[in-house]
Design a protein around this motif. Structure first.
Motif, PDB file in Angstrom:
ATOM      1  N   PHE A 228       0.874  -1.331  -0.162  1.00 21.70           N
ATOM      2  CA  PHE A 228       0.073   0.014  -0.215  1.00 21.70           C
ATOM      3  C   PHE A 228       0.844   1.201   0.040  1.00 21.70           C
ATOM      4  CE2 PHE A 228       0.893  -1.180   4.324  1.00 21.70           C
ATOM      5  CZ  PHE A 228       1.144  -0.027   5.018  1.00 21.70           C
ATOM      6  N   PRO A 229       0.330   2.256  -0.516  1.00 19.84           N
ATOM      7  CA  PRO A 229       1.226   3.562  -0.479  1.00 19.84           C
ATOM      8  C   PRO A 229       1.224   4.360   0.784  1.00 19.84           C
ATOM      9  CG  PRO A 229      -0.999   4.165  -1.114  1.00 19.84           C
ATOM     10  CD  PRO A 229      -1.129   2.695  -0.870  1.00 19.84           C
ATOM     11  N   VAL A 230       2.568   4.944   1.048  1.00 19.15           N
ATOM     12  CA  VAL A 230       2.791   5.642   2.172  1.00 19.15           C
ATOM     13  C   VAL A 230       3.442   7.020   1.633  1.00 19.15           C
ATOM     14  CG1 VAL A 230       3.961   5.755   4.307  1.00 19.15           C
ATOM     15  CG2 VAL A 230       3.271   3.682   3.675  1.00 19.15           C
ATOM     16  N   LYS A 231       2.752   7.974   1.637  1.00 13.64           N
ATOM     17  CA  LYS A 231       3.692   9.231   1.053  1.00 13.64           C
ATOM     18  C   LYS A 231       4.407   9.710   1.838  1.00 13.64           C
ATOM     19  CE  LYS A 231       1.761  13.873  -0.024  1.00 13.64           C
ATOM     20  NZ  LYS A 231       0.542  14.654  -0.002  1.00 13.64           N
ATOM     21  N   GLY A 232       5.473  10.196   1.322  1.00 16.61           N
ATOM     22  CA  GLY A 232       6.622  10.987   1.982  1.00 16.61           C
ATOM     23  C   GLY A 232       6.983  12.267   1.232  1.00 16.61           C
ATOM     24  N   GLN A 233       6.943  13.312   2.214  1.00 17.35           N
ATOM     25  CA  GLN A 233       7.327  14.902   1.674  1.00 17.35           C
ATOM     26  C   GLN A 233       8.772  14.889   2.063  1.00 17.35           C
ATOM     27  OE1 GLN A 233       4.572  17.869   2.014  1.00 17.35           O
ATOM     28  NE2 GLN A 233       2.735  16.178   3.048  1.00 17.35           N
ATOM     29  N   MET A 234       9.536  15.831   1.161  1.00 19.20           N
ATOM     30  CA  MET A 234      10.900  16.130   1.489  1.00 19.20           C
ATOM     31  C   MET A 234      11.162  17.433   1.163  1.00 19.20           C
ATOM     32  SD  MET A 234      12.810  13.071   1.878  1.00 19.20           S
ATOM     33  CE  MET A 234      14.424  13.803   1.213  1.00 19.20           C
ATOM     34  N   MET A 235      12.293  17.982   1.482  1.00 20.16           N
ATOM     35  CA  MET A 235      12.816  19.454   0.877  1.00 20.16           C
ATOM     36  C   MET A 235      14.260  19.305   0.896  1.00 20.16           C
ATOM     37  SD  MET A 235      12.034  22.233   3.881  1.00 20.16           S
ATOM     38  CE  MET A 235      12.994  21.886   5.396  1.00 20.16           C
ATOM     39  N   ALA A 236      14.619  20.248  -0.120  1.00 25.37           N
ATOM     40  CA  ALA A 236      15.979  20.125  -0.360  1.00 25.37           C
ATOM     41  C   ALA A 236      16.672  21.667  -0.018  1.00 25.37           C
ATOM     42  CB  ALA A 236      16.536  20.154  -1.874  1.00 25.37           C
ATOM     43  N   LEU A 237      17.745  21.861   0.743  1.00 24.06           N
ATOM     44  CA  LEU A 237      18.285  22.964   1.055  1.00 24.06           C
ATOM     45  C   LEU A 237      19.447  23.362   0.356  1.00 24.06           C
ATOM     46  CD1 LEU A 237      17.689  22.753   4.958  1.00 24.06           C
ATOM     47  CD2 LEU A 237      16.093  23.874   3.503  1.00 24.06           C
ATOM     48  N   SER A 238      19.753  24.781   0.320  1.00 23.24           N
ATOM     49  CA  SER A 238      21.162  24.825  -0.226  1.00 23.24           C
ATOM     50  C   SER A 238      21.932  25.748   1.044  1.00 23.24           C
ATOM     51  CB  SER A 238      21.152  26.096  -1.180  1.00 23.24           C
ATOM     52  OG  SER A 238      20.729  25.766  -2.568  1.00 23.24           O
ATOM     53  N   PRO A 239      22.870  24.961   1.438  1.00 28.01           N
ATOM     54  CA  PRO A 239      23.555  25.484   2.763  1.00 28.01           C
ATOM     55  C   PRO A 239      24.379  26.673   2.481  1.00 28.01           C
ATOM     56  CG  PRO A 239      24.828  23.481   2.010  1.00 28.01           C
ATOM     57  CD  PRO A 239      23.366  23.799   1.333  1.00 28.01           C
ATOM     58  N   LEU A 240      24.499  27.735   3.442  1.00 27.82           N
ATOM     59  CA  LEU A 240      25.582  28.829   3.240  1.00 27.82           C
ATOM     60  C   LEU A 240      27.070  28.154   3.501  1.00 27.82           C
ATOM     61  CD1 LEU A 240      23.477  31.212   5.588  1.00 27.82           C
ATOM     62  CD2 LEU A 240      23.410  31.052   2.804  1.00 27.82           C
ATOM     63  N   PRO A 241      27.761  29.019   3.032  1.00 26.34           N
ATOM     64  CA  PRO A 241      29.187  28.358   3.061  1.00 26.34           C
ATOM     65  C   PRO A 241      29.798  27.939   4.475  1.00 26.34           C
ATOM     66  CG  PRO A 241      29.285  30.490   1.632  1.00 26.34           C
ATOM     67  CD  PRO A 241      27.893  30.212   2.148  1.00 26.34           C
ATOM     68  N   VAL A 267      16.139  17.251   3.584  1.00 22.02           N
ATOM     69  CA  VAL A 267      15.411  16.949   4.750  1.00 22.02           C
ATOM     70  C   VAL A 267      13.987  16.177   4.558  1.00 22.02           C
ATOM     71  CG1 VAL A 267      14.459  18.067   6.794  1.00 22.02           C
ATOM     72  CG2 VAL A 267      16.036  19.101   5.368  1.00 22.02           C
ATOM     73  N   GLY A 268      13.884  15.050   5.343  1.00 21.53           N
ATOM     74  CA  GLY A 268      12.825  14.076   5.113  1.00 21.53           C
ATOM     75  C   GLY A 268      12.400  13.633   6.670  1.00 21.53           C
ATOM     76  N   SER A 269      11.387  12.829   6.439  1.00 26.15           N
ATOM     77  CA  SER A 269      10.272  12.836   5.594  1.00 26.15           C
ATOM     78  C   SER A 269       8.922  12.617   6.474  1.00 26.15           C
ATOM     79  CB  SER A 269      10.476  11.938   4.164  1.00 26.15           C
ATOM     80  OG  SER A 269      10.985  10.985   4.672  1.00 26.15           O
ATOM     81  N   THR A 270       7.772  13.083   5.868  1.00 26.05           N
ATOM     82  CA  THR A 270       6.624  12.791   6.376  1.00 26.05           C
ATOM     83  C   THR A 270       6.167  11.087   5.961  1.00 26.05           C
ATOM     84  OG1 THR A 270       5.272  13.365   4.508  1.00 26.05           O
ATOM     85  CG2 THR A 270       5.690  14.967   6.108  1.00 26.05           C
ATOM     86  N   ILE A 271       5.491  10.803   6.810  1.00 24.10           N
ATOM     87  CA  ILE A 271       4.756   9.205   6.765  1.00 24.10           C
ATOM     88  C   ILE A 271       3.300   9.397   6.823  1.00 24.10           C
ATOM     89  CG2 ILE A 271       4.680   6.973   7.878  1.00 24.10           C
ATOM     90  CD1 ILE A 271       7.722   7.453   8.857  1.00 24.10           C
ATOM     91  N   GLU A 272       2.710   9.323   5.515  1.00 21.08           N
ATOM     92  CA  GLU A 272       1.360   9.405   5.380  1.00 21.08           C
ATOM     93  C   GLU A 272       0.851   8.220   4.825  1.00 21.08           C
ATOM     94  OE1 GLU A 272       0.667  13.531   3.867  1.00 21.08           O
ATOM     95  OE2 GLU A 272       2.799  13.646   3.859  1.00 21.08           O
ATOM     96  N   GLY A 310       6.916  11.682  -2.434  1.00 23.57           N
ATOM     97  CA  GLY A 310       6.942  10.349  -3.294  1.00 23.57           C
ATOM     98  C   GLY A 310       6.210   9.318  -2.396  1.00 23.57           C
ATOM     99  N   ILE A 311       6.039   8.364  -3.081  1.00 28.82           N
ATOM    100  CA  ILE A 311       5.115   7.250  -2.624  1.00 28.82           C
ATOM    101  C   ILE A 311       5.881   5.989  -2.310  1.00 28.82           C
ATOM    102  CG2 ILE A 311       2.732   6.059  -2.870  1.00 28.82           C
ATOM    103  CD1 ILE A 311       2.883   9.168  -3.091  1.00 28.82           C
ATOM    104  N   ARG A 312       5.969   5.689  -1.097  1.00 29.24           N
ATOM    105  CA  ARG A 312       6.781   4.395  -0.743  1.00 29.24           C
ATOM    106  C   ARG A 312       5.963   3.063  -0.866  1.00 29.24           C
ATOM    107  NH1 ARG A 312       7.025   7.862   3.822  1.00 29.24           N
ATOM    108  NH2 ARG A 312       9.005   8.757   4.223  1.00 29.24           N
ATOM    109  N   PRO A 313       6.435   2.071  -1.018  1.00 27.45           N
ATOM    110  CA  PRO A 313       5.681   0.748  -1.225  1.00 27.45           C
ATOM    111  C   PRO A 313       5.382   0.022   0.140  1.00 27.45           C
ATOM    112  CG  PRO A 313       7.898   0.622  -2.338  1.00 27.45           C
ATOM    113  CD  PRO A 313       7.848   1.775  -1.828  1.00 27.45           C
ATOM    114  N   GLY A 314       4.610   0.757   0.923  1.00 29.17           N
ATOM    115  CA  GLY A 314       4.679  -0.005   2.270  1.00 29.17           C
ATOM    116  C   GLY A 314       4.035  -1.443   2.172  1.00 29.17           C
ATOM    117  N   SER A 315       4.380  -2.580   3.245  1.00 27.79           N
ATOM    118  CA  SER A 315       3.800  -3.697   3.026  1.00 27.79           C
ATOM    119  C   SER A 315       2.881  -4.037   4.547  1.00 27.79           C
ATOM    120  CB  SER A 315       5.000  -4.778   2.874  1.00 27.79           C
ATOM    121  OG  SER A 315       5.212  -5.224   4.043  1.00 27.79           O
ATOM    122  N   ARG A 316       2.073  -4.954   4.313  1.00 27.96           N
ATOM    123  CA  ARG A 316       1.245  -5.049   5.607  1.00 27.96           C
ATOM    124  C   ARG A 316       1.963  -5.483   6.881  1.00 27.96           C
ATOM    125  NH1 ARG A 316      -3.764  -8.531   3.803  1.00 27.96           N
ATOM    126  NH2 ARG A 316      -3.896  -8.507   6.064  1.00 27.96           N
TER     127      ARG A 316
END
Ligand SMILES: Cc1cc2nc3c(=O)[nH]c(=O)nc-3n(C[C@H](O)[C@H](O)[C@H](O)COP(=O)(O)OP(=O)(O)OC[C@H]3O[C@@H](n4cnc5c(N)ncnc54)[C@H](O)[C@@H]3O)c2cc1C
Length: 384
Positions: A228-241, A267-272, A310-316
């Motif tokens: 079953f699907p398990v949504k995960g949200q992520m973000m990317a950052l550009s660090p300062l020097p 940076v991750g991630s939500t588990i929905e 993205g959508i992870r493939p969770g298993s029961r």
């Protein structure tokens, strides 16, 4: 039945499908790899790419799943060397160690226990007290109580690795069909003989379902869907020097902060659970920025680059589905890898390729608990 004919048809060009295609094609087997979208478009594009077998609940490295993930980590060393040669660009391995943080006594005790159990199988694993942890990683929150350092748990840019597997498979003769949706399997006398696609049938002596979160579309009991699907949200950052993050930072139940080979920080991630849509939400971003604030507040001034889901493939039962199905001859399952598909995908591809050739299972692994029929059989279309 079909003008196109292959030894093996693989459904899904994520990391699992691409790795399977590579190991089969390398052995001289005629392979068709099909995806409804393009190579590395779904979970294998979205992942944080941590190669991290220590989840925190693990207590026995001899258990089948733990052993499997530890073997998968080792296998990446081989993969990196072998697959890089097929790619014109760097395939995105970053050899930064992982730090698992503790902010209270309970977490500190847990990670010290993990250190004791796993130090022989993960050399270099060591508990750092607060002072040592802050010295090793100055960007950490000064509220940290300590951290478990794990030098061998690295990370990789998952889309690059997946694409490199596809390229390597193609160089060995695999045919890759993007934008081709697979419908039913075609079964004759309980043996799979091909697949239906939106552009006509393809004949194949074996079919591998590596369709990630969509795998249950072929299950015989949709109400018992094993994947079953398990949504995960992520973000990317550009660090300062001055924001040089030296480790992957992981905090149980909250998430991870991962310095990538291209200089960005993921940076991750939500588990929905149960969600197929890939919208990025205000709540999702709030949760990710909360992770940064708690673990590495010094990254608060880093630049926001982008976000995705993205959508992870969770298993029961949280275990993968790997191997031949007894419900239909010639059908193989390769999936349900949930949060560890980038870690385990290459090994799964190798195993499936070996099993299809009737070789012994590599690394003497016990895969019986990953039986793909444990929730019921798989369904096809009976050919006339
Ligand atoms: C936010 C996030 C963070 C993650 N972080 C990590 C991490 O740090 N480490 C780690 O190891 N794992 C991580 N994962 C998990 C990992 O990404 C997945 O386990 C892995 O990518 C699964 O690979 P796959 O090949 O099985 O599935 P996918 O990559 O989803 O590929 C399946 C493919 O099948 C195709 N398909 C489906 N149905 C059909 C059809 N009918 N016809 C044709 N094609 C079809 C899809 O288009 C897709 O391309 C993360 C996942 C997410 C979402």
């Amino acid at each position: 039945m079909a003008s196109e004919k292959y030894d093996v048809a693989i459904v899904g060009a994520g990391i699992v499908g691409c790795a399977t295609a590579y190991y089969l094609a390398r052995a001289g087997i005629a392979v068709a790899l099909l995806d409804k979208g393009s190579v590395a478009e779904e979970a294998s594009r979205a992942a944080a790419g941590m190669l991290a077998p220590l989840g925190g609940e693990n207590t026995d490295p001899a258990q089948p799943l733990e052993r499997f993930y530890l073997t998968a980590l080792q296998f990446h060393e081989q993969v990196e060397q072998e697959i890089q040669q097929f790619s014109d660009t760097h395939i995105g391995y970053s050899h930064t160690p992982t730090l698992r943080l503790a902010f209270d006594d309970e977490a500190a005790t847990k990670w010290q226990k993990v250190e004791n159990i796993y130090k022989d199988v993960l050399p270099g694993l060591r508990w750092l007290d607060r002072e040592e942890a802050l010295k090793a990683e100055p960007l950490l929150s000064d509220r940290v109580q300590g951290a478990l350092i794990s030098p061998r748990e690295h990370n990789v840019q998952s889309p690059k690795l997946t694409q490199a597997f596809a390229q390597a498979a193609s160089r060995h003769g695999a045919r890759i069909f993007e934008g081709r949706t697979v419908g039913k399997m075609i079964v004759r006398e309980n043996k799979v003989v091909g697949i239906e696609t939106d552009q006509g049938p393809i004949a194949a002596a074996a079919v591998v379902l590596a369709a990630g979160a969509w795998t249950s579309a072929w299950h015989s009991q949709p109400d018992q869907a094993p994947v079953f699907p398990v949504k995960g949200q992520m973000m990317a950052l550009s660090p300062l020097p001055h924001q040089h993050l030296r480790h992957t930072i992981y905090y149980s139940g909250m998430g991870c902060i991962v310095p990538k080979a291209d200089g960005s920080i993921c940076v991750g991630s939500t588990i929905e659970r149960g969600i197929f849509d890939k919208a990025v939400t205000v709540e999702g971003i709030a949760s990710l920025t909360g992770t940064v604030q708690k673990l590495t507040p010094a990254l608060g001034s880093a630049r926001f680059e982008r976000s995705w889901a993205g959508i992870r493939p969770g298993s029961r039962d949280d275990l993968p589905l790997i191997g031949p199905s007894k419900s239909t001859d010639g059908l193989w399952l390769a999936g349900g890898l949930y949060r560890d598909g980038i870690l385990a995908g290459p090994l799964v591809g190798h195993i499936i390729a070996e099993q299809i050739q009737r070789h012994v299972t590599p690394f003497d692994l016990d895969l019986s608990t990953f039986d793909p029929d444990r929730f019921g059989g798989w369904r096809g279309l009976v050919a006339r």
